[in-house]
Design a protein around this motif. Structure first.
Motif, PDB file in Angstrom:
ATOM      1  N   MET A   1       0.844  -1.174   0.000  1.00 46.40           N
ATOM      2  CA  MET A   1       0.000   0.000   0.000  1.00 46.40           C
ATOM      3  C   MET A   1       0.891   1.240   0.000  1.00 46.40           C
ATOM      4  N   MET A   2       0.580   2.158  -0.888  1.00 46.80           N
ATOM      5  CA  MET A   2       1.329   3.407  -0.990  1.00 46.80           C
ATOM      6  C   MET A   2       0.363   4.573  -0.772  1.00 46.80           C
ATOM      7  N   ILE A   3       0.533   5.287   0.334  1.00 41.00           N
ATOM      8  CA  ILE A   3      -0.303   6.445   0.636  1.00 41.00           C
ATOM      9  C   ILE A   3       0.429   7.688   0.138  1.00 41.00           C
ATOM     10  N   VAL A   4      -0.289   8.500  -0.620  1.00 43.29           N
ATOM     11  CA  VAL A   4       0.242   9.757  -1.138  1.00 43.29           C
ATOM     12  C   VAL A   4      -0.535  10.888  -0.478  1.00 43.29           C
ATOM     13  N   TYR A   5       0.188  11.906  -0.015  1.00 44.55           N
ATOM     14  CA  TYR A   5      -0.437  13.059   0.633  1.00 44.55           C
ATOM     15  C   TYR A   5      -0.462  14.222  -0.346  1.00 44.55           C
ATOM     16  N   LYS A   6      -1.586  14.942  -0.349  1.00 46.00           N
ATOM     17  CA  LYS A   6      -1.750  16.066  -1.264  1.00 46.00           C
ATOM     18  C   LYS A   6      -2.232  17.299  -0.518  1.00 46.00           C
ATOM     19  N   ASP A   7      -1.846  18.437  -1.044  1.00 51.49           N
ATOM     20  CA  ASP A   7      -2.316  19.743  -0.585  1.00 51.49           C
ATOM     21  C   ASP A   7      -3.248  20.246  -1.682  1.00 51.49           C
ATOM     22  N   THR A   8      -4.531  19.944  -1.572  1.00 49.26           N
ATOM     23  CA  THR A   8      -5.489  20.311  -2.608  1.00 49.26           C
ATOM     24  C   THR A   8      -6.844  20.610  -1.997  1.00 49.26           C
ATOM     25  N   HIS A   9      -7.595  21.441  -2.690  1.00 49.36           N
ATOM     26  CA  HIS A   9      -8.969  21.750  -2.297  1.00 49.36           C
ATOM     27  C   HIS A   9      -9.964  21.128  -3.268  1.00 49.36           C
ATOM     28  N   LYS A  10      -9.476  20.359  -4.209  1.00 50.90           N
ATOM     29  CA  LYS A  10     -10.320  19.817  -5.276  1.00 50.90           C
ATOM     30  C   LYS A  10     -10.656  18.352  -5.015  1.00 50.90           C
ATOM     31  N   PHE A  11     -11.955  18.108  -4.848  1.00 50.82           N
ATOM     32  CA  PHE A  11     -12.469  16.763  -4.613  1.00 50.82           C
ATOM     33  C   PHE A  11     -13.771  16.618  -5.381  1.00 50.82           C
ATOM     34  N   THR A  12     -14.112  15.407  -5.738  1.00 51.07           N
ATOM     35  CA  THR A  12     -15.430  15.172  -6.330  1.00 51.07           C
ATOM     36  C   THR A  12     -16.422  14.935  -5.201  1.00 51.07           C
ATOM     37  N   ALA A  13     -17.679  15.126  -5.530  1.00 46.33           N
ATOM     38  CA  ALA A  13     -18.733  14.860  -4.557  1.00 46.33           C
ATOM     39  C   ALA A  13     -18.687  13.401  -4.115  1.00 46.33           C
ATOM     40  N   HIS A  14     -18.449  12.512  -5.048  1.00 48.92           N
ATOM     41  CA  HIS A  14     -18.404  11.082  -4.722  1.00 48.92           C
ATOM     42  C   HIS A  14     -17.255  10.761  -3.753  1.00 48.92           C
ATOM     43  N   GLN A  15     -16.089  11.329  -3.971  1.00 52.67           N
ATOM     44  CA  GLN A  15     -14.948  11.076  -3.083  1.00 52.67           C
ATOM     45  C   GLN A  15     -15.263  11.516  -1.654  1.00 52.67           C
ATOM     46  N   LEU A  16     -15.817  12.696  -1.513  1.00 53.92           N
ATOM     47  CA  LEU A  16     -16.133  13.209  -0.177  1.00 53.92           C
ATOM     48  C   LEU A  16     -17.282  12.449   0.462  1.00 53.92           C
ATOM     49  N   MET A  38     -14.933  22.554   0.915  1.00 51.15           N
ATOM     50  CA  MET A  38     -13.495  22.301   0.791  1.00 51.15           C
ATOM     51  C   MET A  38     -12.782  23.463   0.117  1.00 51.15           C
ATOM     52  N   ARG A  39     -13.451  24.102  -0.826  1.00 53.59           N
ATOM     53  CA  ARG A  39     -12.848  25.250  -1.508  1.00 53.59           C
ATOM     54  C   ARG A  39     -12.688  26.437  -0.557  1.00 53.59           C
ATOM     55  N   GLY A  40     -13.510  26.491   0.492  1.00 53.44           N
ATOM     56  CA  GLY A  40     -13.476  27.614   1.417  1.00 53.44           C
ATOM     57  C   GLY A  40     -12.475  27.499   2.552  1.00 53.44           C
ATOM     58  N   TYR A  41     -11.977  26.304   2.804  1.00 59.65           N
ATOM     59  CA  TYR A  41     -11.003  26.142   3.892  1.00 59.65           C
ATOM     60  C   TYR A  41      -9.671  26.750   3.509  1.00 59.65           C
ATOM     61  N   HIS A  42      -8.980  27.308   4.472  1.00 61.82           N
ATOM     62  CA  HIS A  42      -7.656  27.865   4.213  1.00 61.82           C
ATOM     63  C   HIS A  42      -6.645  26.764   3.916  1.00 61.82           C
ATOM     64  N   THR A  43      -6.721  25.673   4.666  1.00 71.00           N
ATOM     65  CA  THR A  43      -5.722  24.610   4.546  1.00 71.00           C
ATOM     66  C   THR A  43      -6.415  23.264   4.484  1.00 71.00           C
ATOM     67  N   VAL A  44      -6.056  22.463   3.483  1.00 70.05           N
ATOM     68  CA  VAL A  44      -6.614  21.122   3.331  1.00 70.05           C
ATOM     69  C   VAL A  44      -5.478  20.183   2.924  1.00 70.05           C
ATOM     70  N   TYR A  45      -5.317  19.122   3.682  1.00 72.18           N
ATOM     71  CA  TYR A  45      -4.387  18.052   3.317  1.00 72.18           C
ATOM     72  C   TYR A  45      -5.195  16.767   3.216  1.00 72.18           C
ATOM     73  N   SER A  46      -4.824  15.939   2.267  1.00 72.23           N
ATOM     74  CA  SER A  46      -5.556  14.696   2.070  1.00 72.23           C
ATOM     75  C   SER A  46      -4.601  13.539   1.868  1.00 72.23           C
ATOM     76  N   ALA A  47      -5.108  12.337   2.120  1.00 69.38           N
ATOM     77  CA  ALA A  47      -4.338  11.099   1.953  1.00 69.38           C
ATOM     78  C   ALA A  47      -5.060  10.245   0.919  1.00 69.38           C
ATOM     79  N   TRP A  48      -4.278   9.653   0.020  1.00 69.56           N
ATOM     80  CA  TRP A  48      -4.831   8.907  -1.103  1.00 69.56           C
ATOM     81  C   TRP A  48      -4.123   7.577  -1.258  1.00 69.56           C
ATOM     82  N   GLU A  49      -4.898   6.571  -1.603  1.00 67.95           N
ATOM     83  CA  GLU A  49      -4.328   5.327  -2.106  1.00 67.95           C
ATOM     84  C   GLU A  49      -4.841   5.211  -3.534  1.00 67.95           C
ATOM     85  N   ASN A  50      -3.939   5.336  -4.486  1.00 69.57           N
ATOM     86  CA  ASN A  50      -4.303   5.433  -5.901  1.00 69.57           C
ATOM     87  C   ASN A  50      -5.259   6.604  -6.067  1.00 69.57           C
ATOM     88  N   ASP A  51      -6.458   6.396  -6.587  1.00 71.39           N
ATOM     89  CA  ASP A  51      -7.420   7.485  -6.779  1.00 71.39           C
ATOM     90  C   ASP A  51      -8.462   7.549  -5.670  1.00 71.39           C
TER      91      ASP A  51
END
Length: 133
Positions: A1-16, A38-51
Motif C-alpha cells: 500500500m502506498m499512501i500519497v499526501y496532497k495539498d489540494t482543495h479539489k475533490f469530487t462529490a463522490h470522493q467526499l 473544501m474550496r473555502g477552507y484555508h488549509t486542506v491536506y488529504s491522503a490517497w491510495e491510488n485514486d
C-alpha cells in the motif's frame, strides 16, 4: 500500500461522500455542499491510495494567531496506520508560527489528539454548536 499526501482543495462529490459516510458523519449526505466547503477552507491536506480518498484534514484560520481544525477523517479501513498522525503533523507544521491550533474532539478520540500534542482545556471552556443536520 502506498499512501500519497496532497495539498489540494479539489475533490469530487463522490470522493467526499464516500469518505464522510465511511465514518458515519451526517455531512456525507450533502456531498455537493462538502465540495464547496473544501474550496473555502484555508488549509486542506488529504491522503490517497491510488485514486481513492482515504483521509482528510482541513482548517480555517485568522491569518496570524489561531487556526481551527474542522475535519479530520480517516477511512476505517486505513485507521491505525499513522495517516491521521501524518495529517495532524502537516497541519502543525503549516501553523507552526501561530499562537494556537484548536480542535474539538469527540470524547473517545481525545487520546489520539493528546498523542499528537493537543491538551485538554480545563473545565472552564466547553465546545458549543448549533447544527441543522
Amino acid at each position: 500500500m502506498m499512501i500519497v499526501y496532497k495539498d489540494t482543495h479539489k475533490f469530487t462529490a463522490h470522493q467526499l461522500e464516500r469518505l464522510f459516510l465511511s465514518v458515519n458523519w451526517e455531512s456525507g449526505k450533502y456531498p455537493e455542499k462538502l465540495v464547496k466547503a473544501m474550496r473555502g477552507y484555508h488549509t486542506v491536506y488529504s491522503a490517497w491510495e491510488n485514486d481513492e480518498l482515504v483521509g482528510l484534514i482541513c482548517a480555517m484560520d485568522d491569518g496570524i494567531m489561531t487556526a481551527y481544525v474542522h475535519f479530520l477523517l480517516i477511512d476505517p479501513r486505513y485507521q491505525g496506520m499513522g495517516i491521521g498522525a501524518e495529517l495532524v503533523r502537516r497541519i502543525k507544521e503549516h501553523y507552526r508560527e501561530y499562537l494556537s491550533i484548536v480542535i474539538i474532539a469527540y470524547k473517545d478520540k481525545t487520546g489520539f489528539y493528546e498523542k499528537c500534542g493537543f491538551l485538554k482545556e480545563d473545565d472552564t471552556a466547553l465546545p458549543m454548536i448549533i447544527t441543522k443536520l
